[in-house]
Scaffold this motif. Structure first.
Motif, PDB file in Angstrom:
ATOM      1  N   PHE A  14       0.807  -1.215   0.000  1.00 33.96           N
ATOM      2  CA  PHE A  14       0.000   0.000   0.000  1.00 33.96           C
ATOM      3  C   PHE A  14       0.840   1.265   0.000  1.00 33.96           C
ATOM      4  O   PHE A  14       2.048   1.246   0.202  1.00 33.96           O
ATOM      5  CB  PHE A  14      -0.931  -0.013   1.220  1.00 33.96           C
ATOM      6  CG  PHE A  14      -1.846  -1.195   1.255  1.00 33.96           C
ATOM      7  CD1 PHE A  14      -1.424  -2.394   1.800  1.00 33.96           C
ATOM      8  CD2 PHE A  14      -3.118  -1.112   0.716  1.00 33.96           C
ATOM      9  CE1 PHE A  14      -2.262  -3.486   1.809  1.00 33.96           C
ATOM     10  CE2 PHE A  14      -3.967  -2.197   0.739  1.00 33.96           C
ATOM     11  CZ  PHE A  14      -3.541  -3.393   1.284  1.00 33.96           C
ATOM     12  N   GLN A  15       0.136   2.378  -0.169  1.00 33.32           N
ATOM     13  CA  GLN A  15       0.827   3.651  -0.317  1.00 33.32           C
ATOM     14  C   GLN A  15       1.611   4.020   0.938  1.00 33.32           C
ATOM     15  O   GLN A  15       2.773   4.401   0.861  1.00 33.32           O
ATOM     16  CB  GLN A  15      -0.229   4.719  -0.590  1.00 33.32           C
ATOM     17  CG  GLN A  15       0.331   5.983  -1.122  1.00 33.32           C
ATOM     18  CD  GLN A  15      -0.790   6.870  -1.639  1.00 33.32           C
ATOM     19  OE1 GLN A  15      -1.880   6.401  -1.946  1.00 33.32           O
ATOM     20  NE2 GLN A  15      -0.520   8.140  -1.725  1.00 33.32           N
ATOM     21  N   ARG A  16       0.950   3.942   2.079  1.00 30.31           N
ATOM     22  CA  ARG A  16       1.698   4.211   3.297  1.00 30.31           C
ATOM     23  C   ARG A  16       2.089   2.880   3.910  1.00 30.31           C
ATOM     24  O   ARG A  16       1.257   1.990   4.012  1.00 30.31           O
ATOM     25  CB  ARG A  16       0.836   4.989   4.285  1.00 30.31           C
ATOM     26  CG  ARG A  16       0.177   6.201   3.713  1.00 30.31           C
ATOM     27  CD  ARG A  16      -0.262   7.149   4.802  1.00 30.31           C
ATOM     28  NE  ARG A  16       0.825   7.983   5.251  1.00 30.31           N
ATOM     29  CZ  ARG A  16       1.153   9.146   4.706  1.00 30.31           C
ATOM     30  NH1 ARG A  16       0.469   9.612   3.680  1.00 30.31           N
ATOM     31  NH2 ARG A  16       2.150   9.847   5.145  1.00 30.31           N
ATOM     32  N   PRO A  17       3.328   2.751   4.340  1.00 30.24           N
ATOM     33  CA  PRO A  17       3.721   1.469   4.947  1.00 30.24           C
ATOM     34  C   PRO A  17       2.815   1.162   6.132  1.00 30.24           C
ATOM     35  O   PRO A  17       2.518   2.054   6.931  1.00 30.24           O
ATOM     36  CB  PRO A  17       5.153   1.733   5.433  1.00 30.24           C
ATOM     37  CG  PRO A  17       5.623   2.925   4.704  1.00 30.24           C
ATOM     38  CD  PRO A  17       4.421   3.731   4.319  1.00 30.24           C
ATOM     39  N   ASN A  18       2.343  -0.059   6.216  1.00 26.34           N
ATOM     40  CA  ASN A  18       1.434  -0.409   7.310  1.00 26.34           C
ATOM     41  C   ASN A  18       1.815  -1.711   7.996  1.00 26.34           C
ATOM     42  O   ASN A  18       1.018  -2.649   8.049  1.00 26.34           O
ATOM     43  CB  ASN A  18      -0.023  -0.464   6.812  1.00 26.34           C
ATOM     44  CG  ASN A  18      -0.178  -1.363   5.592  1.00 26.34           C
ATOM     45  OD1 ASN A  18       0.758  -2.061   5.199  1.00 26.34           O
ATOM     46  ND2 ASN A  18      -1.349  -1.349   4.999  1.00 26.34           N
ATOM     47  N   PRO A  19       3.005  -1.787   8.541  1.00 25.74           N
ATOM     48  CA  PRO A  19       3.336  -3.007   9.296  1.00 25.74           C
ATOM     49  C   PRO A  19       2.454  -3.093  10.524  1.00 25.74           C
ATOM     50  O   PRO A  19       1.921  -2.091  10.990  1.00 25.74           O
ATOM     51  CB  PRO A  19       4.798  -2.777   9.698  1.00 25.74           C
ATOM     52  CG  PRO A  19       4.988  -1.315   9.672  1.00 25.74           C
ATOM     53  CD  PRO A  19       4.064  -0.775   8.615  1.00 25.74           C
ATOM     54  N   PRO A  78      10.672  -4.369  17.328  1.00 25.74           N
ATOM     55  CA  PRO A  78       9.333  -4.036  16.846  1.00 25.74           C
ATOM     56  C   PRO A  78       9.370  -3.561  15.403  1.00 25.74           C
ATOM     57  O   PRO A  78      10.311  -2.907  14.978  1.00 25.74           O
ATOM     58  CB  PRO A  78       8.891  -2.883  17.755  1.00 25.74           C
ATOM     59  CG  PRO A  78       9.870  -2.803  18.830  1.00 25.74           C
ATOM     60  CD  PRO A  78      11.071  -3.560  18.458  1.00 25.74           C
ATOM     61  N   GLY A  79       8.325  -3.907  14.666  1.00 28.51           N
ATOM     62  CA  GLY A  79       8.268  -3.516  13.265  1.00 28.51           C
ATOM     63  C   GLY A  79       8.323  -2.011  13.084  1.00 28.51           C
ATOM     64  O   GLY A  79       8.840  -1.494  12.102  1.00 28.51           O
ATOM     65  N   GLY A 108      10.803   4.785   7.496  1.00 26.25           N
ATOM     66  CA  GLY A 108       9.693   4.659   6.550  1.00 26.25           C
ATOM     67  C   GLY A 108      10.018   3.753   5.381  1.00 26.25           C
ATOM     68  O   GLY A 108       9.250   2.848   5.037  1.00 26.25           O
ATOM     69  N   GLY A 109      11.184   3.965   4.784  1.00 28.88           N
ATOM     70  CA  GLY A 109      11.554   3.146   3.637  1.00 28.88           C
ATOM     71  C   GLY A 109      11.744   1.683   4.028  1.00 28.88           C
ATOM     72  O   GLY A 109      11.366   0.772   3.299  1.00 28.88           O
ATOM     73  N   GLN A 110      12.329   1.470   5.200  1.00 23.67           N
ATOM     74  CA  GLN A 110      12.501   0.102   5.670  1.00 23.67           C
ATOM     75  C   GLN A 110      11.161  -0.554   5.966  1.00 23.67           C
ATOM     76  O   GLN A 110      10.950  -1.727   5.675  1.00 23.67           O
ATOM     77  CB  GLN A 110      13.370   0.084   6.935  1.00 23.67           C
ATOM     78  CG  GLN A 110      14.825   0.413   6.690  1.00 23.67           C
ATOM     79  CD  GLN A 110      15.584   0.552   7.997  1.00 23.67           C
ATOM     80  OE1 GLN A 110      15.055   1.080   8.975  1.00 23.67           O
ATOM     81  NE2 GLN A 110      16.814   0.091   8.013  1.00 23.67           N
ATOM     82  N   GLN A 111      10.248   0.213   6.533  1.00 21.81           N
ATOM     83  CA  GLN A 111       8.933  -0.340   6.823  1.00 21.81           C
ATOM     84  C   GLN A 111       8.244  -0.798   5.549  1.00 21.81           C
ATOM     85  O   GLN A 111       7.587  -1.833   5.524  1.00 21.81           O
ATOM     86  CB  GLN A 111       8.051   0.694   7.530  1.00 21.81           C
ATOM     87  CG  GLN A 111       8.385   0.885   9.000  1.00 21.81           C
ATOM     88  CD  GLN A 111       7.439   1.870   9.661  1.00 21.81           C
ATOM     89  OE1 GLN A 111       6.342   2.111   9.166  1.00 21.81           O
ATOM     90  NE2 GLN A 111       7.860   2.422  10.784  1.00 21.81           N
ATOM     91  N   PRO A 156      13.430  10.240  -1.299  1.00 24.08           N
ATOM     92  CA  PRO A 156      14.026   9.806  -2.583  1.00 24.08           C
ATOM     93  C   PRO A 156      14.971   8.620  -2.452  1.00 24.08           C
ATOM     94  O   PRO A 156      15.018   7.772  -3.343  1.00 24.08           O
ATOM     95  CB  PRO A 156      14.790  11.047  -3.054  1.00 24.08           C
ATOM     96  CG  PRO A 156      14.106  12.187  -2.389  1.00 24.08           C
ATOM     97  CD  PRO A 156      13.584  11.686  -1.088  1.00 24.08           C
ATOM     98  N   ILE A 157      15.703   8.530  -1.361  1.00 21.46           N
ATOM     99  CA  ILE A 157      16.663   7.423  -1.246  1.00 21.46           C
ATOM    100  C   ILE A 157      15.924   6.104  -1.081  1.00 21.46           C
ATOM    101  O   ILE A 157      16.266   5.093  -1.716  1.00 21.46           O
ATOM    102  CB  ILE A 157      17.620   7.675  -0.066  1.00 21.46           C
ATOM    103  CG1 ILE A 157      18.388   8.958  -0.333  1.00 21.46           C
ATOM    104  CG2 ILE A 157      18.532   6.486   0.135  1.00 21.46           C
ATOM    105  CD1 ILE A 157      19.527   9.212   0.591  1.00 21.46           C
ATOM    106  N   SER A 158      14.907   6.104  -0.213  1.00 25.80           N
ATOM    107  CA  SER A 158      14.116   4.887  -0.066  1.00 25.80           C
ATOM    108  C   SER A 158      13.405   4.547  -1.356  1.00 25.80           C
ATOM    109  O   SER A 158      13.274   3.371  -1.718  1.00 25.80           O
ATOM    110  CB  SER A 158      13.082   5.055   1.051  1.00 25.80           C
ATOM    111  OG  SER A 158      13.676   5.498   2.220  1.00 25.80           O
ATOM    112  N   THR A 159      12.916   5.572  -2.031  1.00 28.11           N
ATOM    113  CA  THR A 159      12.252   5.337  -3.315  1.00 28.11           C
ATOM    114  C   THR A 159      13.205   4.627  -4.267  1.00 28.11           C
ATOM    115  O   THR A 159      12.844   3.640  -4.915  1.00 28.11           O
ATOM    116  CB  THR A 159      11.803   6.678  -3.932  1.00 28.11           C
ATOM    117  OG1 THR A 159      10.908   7.324  -3.034  1.00 28.11           O
ATOM    118  CG2 THR A 159      11.131   6.461  -5.269  1.00 28.11           C
ATOM    119  N   GLN A 160      14.414   5.130  -4.334  1.00 28.99           N
ATOM    120  CA  GLN A 160      15.427   4.523  -5.188  1.00 28.99           C
ATOM    121  C   GLN A 160      15.642   3.059  -4.826  1.00 28.99           C
ATOM    122  O   GLN A 160      15.689   2.181  -5.683  1.00 28.99           O
ATOM    123  CB  GLN A 160      16.744   5.297  -5.007  1.00 28.99           C
ATOM    124  CG  GLN A 160      17.892   4.763  -5.818  1.00 28.99           C
ATOM    125  CD  GLN A 160      17.774   5.196  -7.258  1.00 28.99           C
ATOM    126  OE1 GLN A 160      17.696   6.383  -7.554  1.00 28.99           O
ATOM    127  NE2 GLN A 160      17.742   4.232  -8.149  1.00 28.99           N
TER     128      GLN A 160
END
Lengths: 282, 275, 321
Positions: free
Chosen positions: B114-119, B168-169, B174-177, B204-208
Motif C-alpha cells: 500500500f501507499q503508506r507502509p502499514n506493518p 518491533p516492526g 519509513g523506507g525500511q517499513q 528519494p533514497i528509499s524510493t530509489q
C-alpha cells in the motif's frame, strides 16, 4: 525455490470465521437483552403505575392511599439545579483552563484529577459531604445533597466543555484578538457562545446523571416525606425514593418506585437524545 | 509530487530489450473489467494483459481510476458494500470473480503493498514477515525462519535487520517499513504483487532502493504498480497502461508508449500538458 | 497577540486588558485548584475520620478482621473487602466477552444504521441510574433466580450433599443476583470504551491483513484487536472500577450478610452496601469504621483509575486511545 504454500486449511478457516460471527452475534444479543428486559419493565410497569396523584400529592401512608411523589420531584429538581450551579461553574472553569490555556502547568494534574473524580464511586462523594457539612451543621439538608451532586457533575461538564471548546476554530480567537479584545473577552464573548450548544449539552448530561444518583443523597439530603422548598432542610429525591420503596412490602410502594423509575428513565433518555441531536447538527 | 514539465521533454525509459510480445506468458488478463460504486462508474471496460515476471505500470492523473482498477485485481472492492464488479479478471486460466471462488484464496495468490507502509505495530519484524504464513497454518519454526529470510532477501531488507528480527516492526524507518511490508507480502509466495503508489510517501533514497529492488523482484513475482510519477514508470516498468477518467486509453511496452504513443491523449499526458 | 492601536477605543486601556486577563485567568485557576483540592479533600476526610478505626484495630487488624459487631464494638473490614473484590471480578469476568463481542460486532460487522443503534443502546444502558437496575434486580431477577436456585438446591440435597455448603441458601437474594446485576451494568460501559478503541484502528491495518489473504475474523484477530488492545484493557479496568463502587443496585439484591464464608446463592456483602446498611445510627467507632471502609474504597478506586490511564499510555500504538 520452495513450492508455494497450498491453502489447505482454507475450509477450516472459513468455518471458524462463521463460528466467530455466530459467537459475536450471540454476545451482542446477551448485551442487548437486558436493555429490552430492564427498559421494557420500566416502561410497562411504570406507565401503568403512573397517575395524577404521582405528580400532585406528597407522601401519604399506604392506608391513606399512598399519596404521590411530588415532594420527591420538586426535591430532585431543586437540588439538581443548585448542584448544576456548583458543578457547572467548576466544570466550566476546568474545561476553559484545559482548552484555552493549554500550556498551563496545572493541566496534567487537573486531567488526572478529573478522571479520578469521574471514576470515584458516588457514595464517597456523599460521605465526604457528610463529614464536612452534615456533621458540622448537625443535620441533613438539600444543600448538602446539592453539594454532593455537584461533585458528580463536575467531571462530566468538564470533559464536555473541554471537548466542545477545542472544536471552536482558532480563527474565531484570532478574529477577536485581532480586534483588540483582551483574552478574557475573547473567551467569554466569542469562544463560549460559539460552543454554547455543546456546553449546554454537557450541563444537561451532568444534570441527568446526577438526578439518577441515590447513594450520595442517602448521606446528605437524608430524604423527607414533606414537600419543602427550603433546601436547608432534609429533602427527598426520586432516586432515593426508589431505593426506599423498592424494599417495602406494600405493592403500592413498589409501583410508585416503578413510576419514579419511569420518570428518571425518560429524563435520561431525553437528555441523551438531545445531546446526540445537538452534536449531530454540526 | 510531479511538477509541470516543459512541453517538449518526456520521460526517458530505461533501455530495455524489445521482446516479442507473442512470446511472453500472460499471468493475468482482464476482460471488460468495470468497477461501479453504486451507480457511478469508477473504471470501465478494461481489457488488459499483465505479463508474467514483468513489471506493468498503471499511470494517469488523479482520479483516473488506476487505483480502482488495481484494487479490483485482488478483490479488495469486496470490502466495500456499494461496489460491484462486471467483467472478468483471469489469473492462470481462472476468473477470480467466478462464483464459488473464495476471495481469501485470491488474495493469497495476489498480494498487495500500500501507499503508506502499514506493518502491524504490535508485532516484531520477524512476526510481521511470517504473519501471512501463520494464517496458512504453517507452524514449524524451520519453515518460517527460512521463509522470513528468503522474503527479507527478496525485499532487500535482510542485511539491515538480520540482527534484530525481534525488534518491533515500527522501529524501522519509513523506507525500511515499506520493504518490510513487501517482504510480508512476499512470504506467502503470491503469483502477482500489486503495488499501490508504494513510494509516494517515501523519501528519494528509499524510493530509489525500492525501485532498484523491483528489477530483481520481478524474477520471482509478477508486478503491477500504480504510480502517479511518470518518470518512475519509465524507469522500472516493462509495460505501461495509461488511464484517463475511468478508462484505459492505451497499453503497450513502456518504451513504445513513452517514445511513440498511439493516442493523442497519452501524448498530452506524458509531455506534461496536464497532469 | 496582535498589537493594535487601542487609544481610540473605549474601555480598552492596557490596564483593562491586563487586569481583566489576570483576574479572569486567576478566577479560572482558583476554581480548577478547587476541583483538585476537593478530590484531595475527599481522600483526606475519609482517611482522617476513619483513622480512629485503623488506630483501634491496627491497619492489618482492621483490613483482615472478619468480625463486624456493633454491639461488641468490634469492626473488621475483610468480609466487605472480599465481597467487593469477588463480586466485581466475577461480574467483570461475565461481562468481558459479551462487551467485547458487541463492540467488535458494532464496528466490524454491523451496517452503519445498526452500529449507530447499538451505540445508542449502549450509551443509554450505561447512563441508566443504578437504583433502577437495583429495582429491576430485586423485583424481576431475584424471583427468577430463586426458582432456579431452589430447583438446584433440592436436586443437590438428594444427589450431591457435598455441594450444599457451597451453594448456600436458595433465596434468590445474594451473591449471584448481585454479580448478575453488576455484570449487566458493567457491560455497556466496557463495551462503549472498547468500541471507541476499535473504531480508531486505521483501515490501512485491516487492508494489510486482507491483502495477505485473511478471513474477516483473522483480520480482526491479527490487525484490529492488537491495535486496540490498550483501549480495550482500559475499558475492562474502568468497568471494574465501576463495579467496585456500585452501591444502590448491589445493596438492594445482595442481602447484607457480614459473615464468612460466602456461598454461591447465599447473601453476601460489599463495601458500598455495608456502608449504606450500617449507616443508620452509626456513631463513634462504628461510624469511623464505616468511613475507614470508604477510605479503602477510595484507595482501590484511585489506584485502578490511575492504572487504567497508564495502560492506555503504555499500550496504545500512537499515544491516543
Amino acid at each position: 525455490m520452495m513450492r508455494a504454500p497450498v491453502n489447505g486449511n482454507l475450509r477450516r478457516r472459513q468455518l471458524w470465521d462463521k463460528v466467530m460471527l455466530g459467537l459475536l452475534i450471540l454476545g451482542s444479543l446477551i448485551v442487548v437483552a437486558p436493555l429490552l428486559l430492564v427498559l421494557g419493565k420500566v416502561f410497562v410497569t411504570g406507565f401503568s403505575a403512573i397517575n395524577l396523584a404521582f405528580f400532585t400529592q406528597d407522601f401519604q401512608p399506604v392506608e391513606a392511599g399512598g399519596g404521590g411523589l411530588r415532594h420527591a420531584i420538586i426535591g430532585t429538581v431543586l437540588m439538581n439545579l443548585l448542584a448544576l450551579l456548583i458543578g457547572g461553574v467548576l466544570g466550566l472553569a476546568g474545561g476553559i483552563l484545559l482548552s484555552e490555556y493549554p500550556d498551563h502547568p496545572v493541566n496534567p494534574t487537573l486531567r488526572v484529577i478529573s478522571d479520578l473524580l469521574n471514576g470515584l464511586p458516588a457514595l464517597l462523594k456523599g460521605l465526604v459531604i457528610y463529614t464536612l457539612v452534615v456533621i458540622t451543621t448537625g443535620r441533613f439538608s438539600g444543600v448538602a445533597g446539592a453539594l454532593a451532586l455537584g461533585l458528580i457533575m463536575v467531571p462530566i461538564v468538564l470533559r464536555a466543555t473541554e471537548g466542545v471548546l477545542k472544536l471552536v476554530p482558532w480563527s474565531v480567537r484570532e478574529a477577536g484578538l485581532g480586534l483588540g479584545l483582551p483574552r478574557w473577552r475573547v473567551i467569554l464573548s466569542l469562544v463560549l457562545p460559539a460552543a454554547s450548544s455543546g456546553v449546554i449539552t454537557g450541563l444537561m448530561l451532568g444534570f441527568a446523571r446526577a438526578a439518577g444518583e441515590a447513594a450520595p443523597l442517602y448521606f446528605t439530603a437524608g430524604g423527607s416525606q414533606f414537600l419543602n422548598f427550603n433546601l436547608g432542610q432534609q429533602t427527598e429525591s426520586l432516586a432515593l425514593t426508589i431505593y426506599k420503596y423498592a424494599n417495602e412490602p406494600s405493592p403500592l410502594r413498589v409501583e410508585q418506585a416503578w413510576a419514579a423509575a419511569l420518570v428518571l428513565t425518560l429524563l435520561v433518555l431525553i437528555a441523551s437524545l438531545l445531546a446526540r441531536w445537538v452534536t449531530r447538527a454540526r | 509530487m510531479e511538477e509541470q514539465r516543459p512541453l517538449t521533454s518526456r520521460p526517458v525509459p530505461a533501455a530495455q530489450p524489445v521482446e516479442r510480445v507473442e512470446n511472453l506468458k500472460v499471468r493475468m488478463q482482464t476482460k471488460s473489467l468495470s468497477v461501479y460504486y453504486g451507480k457511478k462508474l469508477g473504471v470501465g471496460n478494461v481489457t488488459m494483459p499483465i505479463y508474467a515476471n514483468k513489471v506493468t505500470a498503471l499511470i494517469g492523473p488523479s482520479g483516473c481510476g488506476k487505483t480502482t482498477f488495481l484494487r479490483a485485481l485482488n478483490r479488495m472492492h469486496d470490502l466495500t458494500p456499494i461496489a460491484h464488479i462486471e467483467g472478468e479478471a483471469i489469473l492462470d486460466g481462472q476468473n477470480i470473480y467466478a462464483p464459488g471462488v473464495d476471495p481469501v484464496e485470491v488474495r493469497r495468490k495476489i498480494g498487495m503493498v500500500f501507499q503508506r507502509p502499514n506493518p502491524f505495530p504490535t508485532l516484531t519484524i520477524y512476526d510481521n514477515v511470517v504473519a501471512g504464513l501463520k494464517l496458512l497454518g504453517v507452524n514449524k519454526k524451520s519453515i518460517l525462519d527460512e521463509a522470513a529470510e528468503r522474503s527479507l532477501h527478496q525485499s532487500a531488507l535482510w542485511d539491515e535487520v538480520k540482527d534484530r528480527l525481534r525488534a518491533p516492526g515500527m522501529s524501522l524507518s519509513g523506507g525500511q517499513q515499506q520493504r518490510l511490508c513487501i517482504a510480508r507480502a512476499l512470504a506467502v509466495q503470491p503469483e502477482v504483487m500489486l503495488m499501490d503508489e508504494p513510494t509516494s510517501a517515501l523519501d528519494p533514497i528509499s524510493t530509489q532502493a525500492i525501485e532498484d529492488l523491483m528489477t530483481t523482484l520481478k524474477e520471482h513475482v509478477t508486478i503491477a504498480i500504480v504510480t502517479h510519477n511518470m518518470q518512475q514508470a519509465a524507469r522500472v516498468s516493462d509495460f505501461t497502461g495509461y488511464f484517463l477518467t475511468g478508462e484505459l486509453v492505451e497499453f503497450g511496452p513502456t518504451n513504445t508508449l513513452f517514445t511513440a504513443p498511439k493516442d493523442p491523449r497519452t501524448e498530452a499526458y506524458i509531455t506534461g500538458r496536464f497532469g | 497577540m496582535a498589537t493594535v492601536r487601542t487609544q481610540s477605543r473605549p474601555g480598552s486601556s492596557p490596564l483593562y486588558r491586563a487586569f481583566g486577563d489576570r483576574l479572569f485567568a486567576g478566577m479560572v485557576l482558583v476554581l480548577c485548584l478547587l476541583i483538585i483540592g476537593i478530590v484531595v479533600l475527599i481522600g483526606w476526610q475519609l482517611g482522617v475520620n476513619g483513622a480512629k478505626a485503623f488506630a483501634a484495630f491496627g491497619i492489618g487488624g482492621f483490613l483482615g478482621g472478619t468480625t463486624w459487631d456493633p454491639v461488641a464494638n468490634v469492626y473488621g473490614a475483610w468480609p466487605f473487602i472480599l465481597g467487593t473484590l469477588v463480586t466485581s471480578i466475577v461480574a467483570l469476568g461475565l461481562a468481558f466477552l459479551p462487551a467485547l463481542a458487541v463492540a467488535i460486532f458494532a464496528i466490524e460487522y454491523a451496517p452503519r444504521w445498526l452500529g449507530n443503534v447499538l451505540s445508542y443502546a449502549l450509551e443509554l444502558l450505561a447512563s441508566l441510574p443504578s437504583v433502577i437496575y437495583g429495582l429491576w434486580g430485586l423485583t424481576v431477577l431475584v424471583p427468577f433466580l430463586r426458582g432456579g436456585q431452589q430447583t438446584l438446591f433440592l436436586w443437590a440435597s438428594d444427589h450431591a450433599q457435598w455441594l450444599l455448603p457451597i451453594l448456600g441458601n436458595p433465596i434468590g437474594i445474594g451473591m449471584m443476583a448481585a454479580v448478575i446485576v453488576l455484570a449487566v451494568m458493567v457491560i455497556p460501559y466496557a463495551a462503549s470504551l472498547a468500541k471507541d478503541s476499535i473504531a480508531l484502528v486505521p483501515s490501512a491495518q485491516r487492508e494489510a491483513a486482507y491483502g495477505l489473504g485473511a478471513t474477516k475474523w483473522e483480520v480482526i484477530r491479527m490487525a484490529v484487536l492488537p491495535y486496540a488492545r490498550g483501549g480495550i484493557l482500559a475499558g475492562v479496568i474502568l468497568g471494574l472500577t465501576r463495579a467496585l463502587g456500585e452501591t444502590m443496585a448491589v445493596v438492594l439484591v445482595i442481602g447484607n450478610n457480614k459473615n464468612l464464608p460466602f456461598t454461591l446463592f447465599g447473601p453476601a456483602t460489599t463495601i458500598p452496601s455495608a456502608i449504606v446498611n450500617e449507616f443508620g445510627e452509626a456513631q463513634g467507632l462504628q461510624l469511623s469504621s464505616l468511613l475507614a471502609l470508604g477510605f479503602i474504597l477510595f484507595i482501590i478506586s484511585g489506584i485502578l483509575n490511575l492504572f487504567a490511564a497508564w495502560i492506555v499510555k503504555r499500550m496504545s500504538v500512537d499515544g491516543r486511545l
